[in-house]
Design an enzyme around this catalytic site. Structure first.
Site, PDB file in Angstrom:
ATOM      1  N   GLY A 198      63.094  35.400  46.026  1.00  0.00           N
ATOM      2  CA  GLY A 198      64.306  36.049  45.537  1.00  0.00           C
ATOM      3  C   GLY A 198      64.133  36.465  44.083  1.00  0.00           C
ATOM      4  O   GLY A 198      63.339  35.871  43.354  1.00  0.00           O
TER       5      GLY A 198
ATOM      6  N   GLN B  20      66.785  38.655  35.762  1.00  0.00           N
ATOM      7  CA  GLN B  20      65.440  38.143  35.468  1.00  0.00           C
ATOM      8  C   GLN B  20      64.493  39.233  34.981  1.00  0.00           C
ATOM      9  O   GLN B  20      63.451  38.922  34.405  1.00  0.00           O
ATOM     10  CB  GLN B  20      64.839  37.481  36.713  1.00  0.00           C
ATOM     11  CG  GLN B  20      65.548  36.201  37.115  1.00  0.00           C
ATOM     12  CD  GLN B  20      64.969  35.660  38.404  1.00  0.00           C
ATOM     13  OE1 GLN B  20      65.381  36.059  39.478  1.00  0.00           O
ATOM     14  NE2 GLN B  20      64.002  34.775  38.300  1.00  0.00           N
TER      15      GLN B  20
ATOM     16  N   CYS C 123      61.753  28.652  40.488  1.00  0.00           N
ATOM     17  CA  CYS C 123      62.280  29.942  40.025  1.00  0.00           C
ATOM     18  C   CYS C 123      61.172  30.688  39.297  1.00  0.00           C
ATOM     19  O   CYS C 123      60.436  30.088  38.525  1.00  0.00           O
ATOM     20  CB  CYS C 123      63.455  29.687  39.080  1.00  0.00           C
ATOM     21  SG  CYS C 123      64.161  31.183  38.382  1.00  0.00           S
TER      22      CYS C 123
ATOM     23  N   HIS D 282      71.366  30.650  44.396  1.00  0.00           N
ATOM     24  CA  HIS D 282      70.455  30.631  43.247  1.00  0.00           C
ATOM     25  C   HIS D 282      70.441  31.994  42.539  1.00  0.00           C
ATOM     26  O   HIS D 282      70.556  32.071  41.312  1.00  0.00           O
ATOM     27  CB  HIS D 282      69.051  30.232  43.745  1.00  0.00           C
ATOM     28  CG  HIS D 282      67.981  30.219  42.709  1.00  0.00           C
ATOM     29  ND1 HIS D 282      67.301  29.072  42.348  1.00  0.00           N
ATOM     30  CD2 HIS D 282      67.454  31.206  41.944  1.00  0.00           C
ATOM     31  CE1 HIS D 282      66.413  29.369  41.415  1.00  0.00           C
ATOM     32  NE2 HIS D 282      66.482  30.658  41.148  1.00  0.00           N
ATOM     33  N   GLU D 283      70.322  33.063  43.340  1.00  0.00           N
ATOM     34  CA  GLU D 283      70.242  34.408  42.738  1.00  0.00           C
ATOM     35  C   GLU D 283      71.579  34.823  42.121  1.00  0.00           C
ATOM     36  O   GLU D 283      71.603  35.432  41.054  1.00  0.00           O
ATOM     37  CB  GLU D 283      69.800  35.457  43.775  1.00  0.00           C
ATOM     38  CG  GLU D 283      68.439  35.216  44.413  1.00  0.00           C
ATOM     39  CD  GLU D 283      67.340  34.854  43.441  1.00  0.00           C
ATOM     40  OE1 GLU D 283      67.371  35.315  42.287  1.00  0.00           O
ATOM     41  OE2 GLU D 283      66.439  34.084  43.837  1.00  0.00           O
TER      42      GLU D 283
ATOM     43  N   HIS E 290      71.984  33.449  38.728  1.00  0.00           N
ATOM     44  CA  HIS E 290      71.272  34.237  37.695  1.00  0.00           C
ATOM     45  C   HIS E 290      72.182  35.347  37.160  1.00  0.00           C
ATOM     46  O   HIS E 290      72.220  35.605  35.960  1.00  0.00           O
ATOM     47  CB  HIS E 290      70.022  34.895  38.276  1.00  0.00           C
ATOM     48  CG  HIS E 290      68.807  34.019  38.303  1.00  0.00           C
ATOM     49  ND1 HIS E 290      68.292  33.427  37.171  1.00  0.00           N
ATOM     50  CD2 HIS E 290      67.988  33.654  39.314  1.00  0.00           C
ATOM     51  CE1 HIS E 290      67.201  32.732  37.502  1.00  0.00           C
ATOM     52  NE2 HIS E 290      67.003  32.845  38.794  1.00  0.00           N
TER      53      HIS E 290
HETATM   54 NI    NI Z   1      65.442  32.043  39.967  1.00  0.00          NI
END
Ligand code: NI
Length: 172
Positions: free
Chosen positions: A46, A51, A91, A133-134, A137
């Site tokens: 992912g 990011q 990650c 999780h994404e 972010h």
């Molecule tokens: Ni991550």
């Protein structure tokens, strides 16, 4: 297509809250292609736009074994969640670190796909974890921030040292 540089924790830009995508236009589609390429090359399951230092609510995910099932999430919102599970996560922005955090076991999500078409998804297991999780972010949160302050500080120190060593090696 292009590989995009991935920000590394504790880079403060990872704390940016992403804005909604107003229109799924050619720029957004190009970004999605580049993000997918970057995720597959890393390799990761992912990647959130945050990011790669683009602060739009876009994430790409592929948890399939043969990397053939790309899920594109634009302006995704978790509208229901249930249960709780321990999730061992890593990650691309926190290389070499795997830690266990708590996640919802099941989620219901509303999002736009890569063509800007709305859809709804109910899922559990790894996919549900990866989506949480994404989306974290995109809210400026990295998974290690769920850990104790002590653990978090150890990870920060290690990654800052690692980044400095990588920089020294590059300039030596
Ligand atoms: Ni991550």
């Amino acid at each position: 297509m292009a590989l995009l540089p991935i920000l590394r924790f504790p880079d403060s830009r990872l704390r940016t809250r992403a804005s909604p995508v107003a229109a799924v236009d050619e720029d957004v589609r190009r970004l999605i292609r580049d993000m997918a390429e970057t995720m597959y090359a890393a390799p990761g399951i992912g990647l959130a736009a945050t990011q790669v230092n683009i602060h739009k609510r876009i994430a790409v995910i592929d948890i399939s074994e043969d990397r053939s099932n790309l899920l594109v999430l634009i302006n995704a919102r978790i509208v229901e969640r249930a249960g709780e599970c321990d999730s061992e996560e890593g990650c691309l922005s926190v290389p070499g670190v795997h830690e266990t955090v708590k996640r919802a076991e099941w989620i219901k999500l509303r999002a736009l796909d890569g063509n800007g078409k709305p859809f709804e998804l109910e899922t559990g297991g790894l996919l549900a974890i990866c989506i949480q999780h994404e989306l974290d972010h995109l809210d400026g949160k990295v998974f290690v921030e769920y850990l104790s302050r002590l653990k978090l500080n150890r990870i920060k120190t290690r990654l800052i040292k690692q980044a400095q060593e990588d920089k020294d090696a590059a300039t030596a």
